[in-house]
Design an enzyme around this catalytic site. Sequence first.
Site, PDB file in Angstrom:
ATOM      1  N   ASP A 144     -20.585  27.479  17.288  1.00 51.64           N
ATOM      2  CA  ASP A 144     -19.852  27.389  18.559  1.00 51.64           C
ATOM      3  C   ASP A 144     -20.720  27.942  19.697  1.00 51.64           C
ATOM      4  O   ASP A 144     -20.333  27.901  20.869  1.00 51.64           O
ATOM      5  CB  ASP A 144     -18.478  28.060  18.481  1.00 51.64           C
ATOM      6  CG  ASP A 144     -18.545  29.558  18.294  1.00 51.64           C
ATOM      7  OD1 ASP A 144     -19.645  30.087  18.021  1.00 51.64           O
ATOM      8  OD2 ASP A 144     -17.488  30.216  18.409  1.00 51.64           O
ATOM      9  N   SER A 145     -21.924  28.427  19.356  1.00 52.27           N
ATOM     10  CA  SER A 145     -22.925  28.757  20.380  1.00 52.27           C
ATOM     11  C   SER A 145     -23.229  27.515  21.218  1.00 52.27           C
ATOM     12  O   SER A 145     -23.764  27.628  22.328  1.00 52.27           O
ATOM     13  CB  SER A 145     -24.209  29.286  19.731  1.00 52.27           C
ATOM     14  OG  SER A 145     -24.611  28.444  18.663  1.00 52.27           O
ATOM     15  N   ASP A 157     -18.764  25.948  12.326  1.00 48.80           N
ATOM     16  CA  ASP A 157     -18.330  27.209  12.933  1.00 48.80           C
ATOM     17  C   ASP A 157     -16.968  26.999  13.592  1.00 48.80           C
ATOM     18  O   ASP A 157     -16.859  26.273  14.584  1.00 48.80           O
ATOM     19  CB  ASP A 157     -19.384  27.607  13.985  1.00 48.80           C
ATOM     20  CG  ASP A 157     -19.324  29.071  14.329  1.00 48.80           C
ATOM     21  OD1 ASP A 157     -18.582  29.815  13.669  1.00 48.80           O
ATOM     22  OD2 ASP A 157     -20.046  29.472  15.260  1.00 48.80           O
ATOM     23  N   LYS A 192     -17.429  28.529   8.840  1.00 45.58           N
ATOM     24  CA  LYS A 192     -17.701  29.941   9.146  1.00 45.58           C
ATOM     25  C   LYS A 192     -16.568  30.469  10.004  1.00 45.58           C
ATOM     26  O   LYS A 192     -16.157  29.808  10.951  1.00 45.58           O
ATOM     27  CB  LYS A 192     -19.028  30.107   9.889  1.00 45.58           C
ATOM     28  CG  LYS A 192     -19.305  31.577  10.273  1.00 45.58           C
ATOM     29  CD  LYS A 192     -20.693  31.787  10.791  1.00 45.58           C
ATOM     30  CE  LYS A 192     -20.872  31.445  12.242  1.00 45.58           C
ATOM     31  NZ  LYS A 192     -19.968  32.176  13.187  1.00 45.58           N
ATOM     32  N   GLU A 213     -15.128  34.144  11.949  1.00 40.36           N
ATOM     33  CA  GLU A 213     -15.506  35.494  12.381  1.00 40.36           C
ATOM     34  C   GLU A 213     -14.444  36.507  11.972  1.00 40.36           C
ATOM     35  O   GLU A 213     -13.243  36.208  11.998  1.00 40.36           O
ATOM     36  CB  GLU A 213     -15.679  35.523  13.909  1.00 40.36           C
ATOM     37  CG  GLU A 213     -16.829  34.676  14.399  1.00 40.36           C
ATOM     38  CD  GLU A 213     -17.085  34.806  15.899  1.00 40.36           C
ATOM     39  OE1 GLU A 213     -16.435  35.651  16.566  1.00 40.36           O
ATOM     40  OE2 GLU A 213     -17.941  34.063  16.403  1.00 40.36           O
ATOM     41  N   GLU A 220     -24.312  39.931  12.377  1.00 38.15           N
ATOM     42  CA  GLU A 220     -24.902  39.735  13.708  1.00 38.15           C
ATOM     43  C   GLU A 220     -25.002  41.056  14.478  1.00 38.15           C
ATOM     44  O   GLU A 220     -24.014  41.788  14.598  1.00 38.15           O
ATOM     45  CB  GLU A 220     -24.068  38.714  14.506  1.00 38.15           C
ATOM     46  CG  GLU A 220     -24.631  38.483  15.900  1.00 38.15           C
ATOM     47  CD  GLU A 220     -24.080  37.233  16.600  1.00 38.15           C
ATOM     48  OE1 GLU A 220     -23.352  36.426  15.973  1.00 38.15           O
ATOM     49  OE2 GLU A 220     -24.407  37.072  17.791  1.00 38.15           O
TER      50      GLU A 220
HETATM   51  O1  KIV Z   1     -22.413  30.086  16.906  1.00 37.46           O
HETATM   52  C1  KIV Z   1     -23.465  30.483  16.386  1.00 37.46           C
HETATM   53  O2  KIV Z   1     -24.550  29.941  16.616  1.00 37.46           O
HETATM   54  C2  KIV Z   1     -23.393  31.620  15.484  1.00 37.46           C
HETATM   55  C3  KIV Z   1     -24.671  32.194  14.983  1.00 37.46           C
HETATM   56  C4  KIV Z   1     -25.310  32.976  16.059  1.00 37.46           C
HETATM   57  C5  KIV Z   1     -24.494  32.974  13.752  1.00 37.46           C
HETATM   58  O3  KIV Z   1     -22.338  32.082  15.194  1.00 37.46           O
END
Ligand code: KIV
Length: 279
Positions: free
Chosen positions: A45-46, A84, A114, A116, A181
């Site tokens: 989600d980056s 994510d 993934k 959090e 992280e």
């Molecule tokens: O969204 C992302 O790219 C991440 C990584 C930094 C682990 O969560």
Amino acid sequence: MNEKITIGKIQAKKGKEPIVAITAYDAPTGAIVDEAGVDLILVGDSAGMVVLGYETTLPVELNTMLTFSQAVARGVKKAHICFDMPFMTYHISIEDGLRNCGRAIKEGCAESVKIEGARVELVRALVECGIPVLGHLGFTPQSIHQLGGYRVVGKMEEEAERLIEDSIALEKAGAYALVLETVPEEISEIITKELKIPTIGIGAGRFCDGQIIVLHDIIGLYKPTPRHARLYRDVHKDILKAVREYSNEVRTKSFPQNENITHLTEEILKKIRESRNKR
Ligand code: KIV
């Protein structure tokens, strides 16, 4: 032979060979990082920050992530693809989390998700449904306002102890690996030693079982380069140079040239001219 990297193959690397993980958000970069031989591609989600230009990851929508993930899947043959889950797609209830994570697998063509935080009950429920889960602890960007901004998590005793306990709880719940992280190296080393599942660090030092990075941070497509990253190539400079050259050649009429042009046959051209002249 099935070359696909499974969660089993990722887990088998613990203690033997470092796991290489990186983000991608589209088909061409997915294909490139896959060709480079990474083990795991995170459709992170980056993307909200490095692709969509938001200040944080918070505004990212599930449907947007599904589009990114489908694109990555079209470009990737071998690497494991992890989706994510964006903010508020797994927080409301277990049922809602299961439904949305199911979409990541069914529609997003991802092979794991993934999430959090120490959402132990949800992880257990997902694993029971056959959805592999990559945990994510330490600095969790979706909690940026709760954490009070970008910062190292686990520097003080209480926070460090909590991090270790949460890691163990996620392993017990069935997470196949854990992203750590922005945590002190000493803590990620302790967690890596305590867990049977692999740890994958970002800004978490040298002793994790693998490393993950945001692609755009190491190729100069997102600036400034964060401290935890290294600028391996500056693609920003290359794109700037290419677009300046193109602009100059358009303005001086040296682009396009014959090799870029399609011509009509003499016969068709003649017919068109004759028909125009009759009008
Ligand atoms: O969204 C992302 O790219 C991440 C990584 C930094 C682990 O969560």
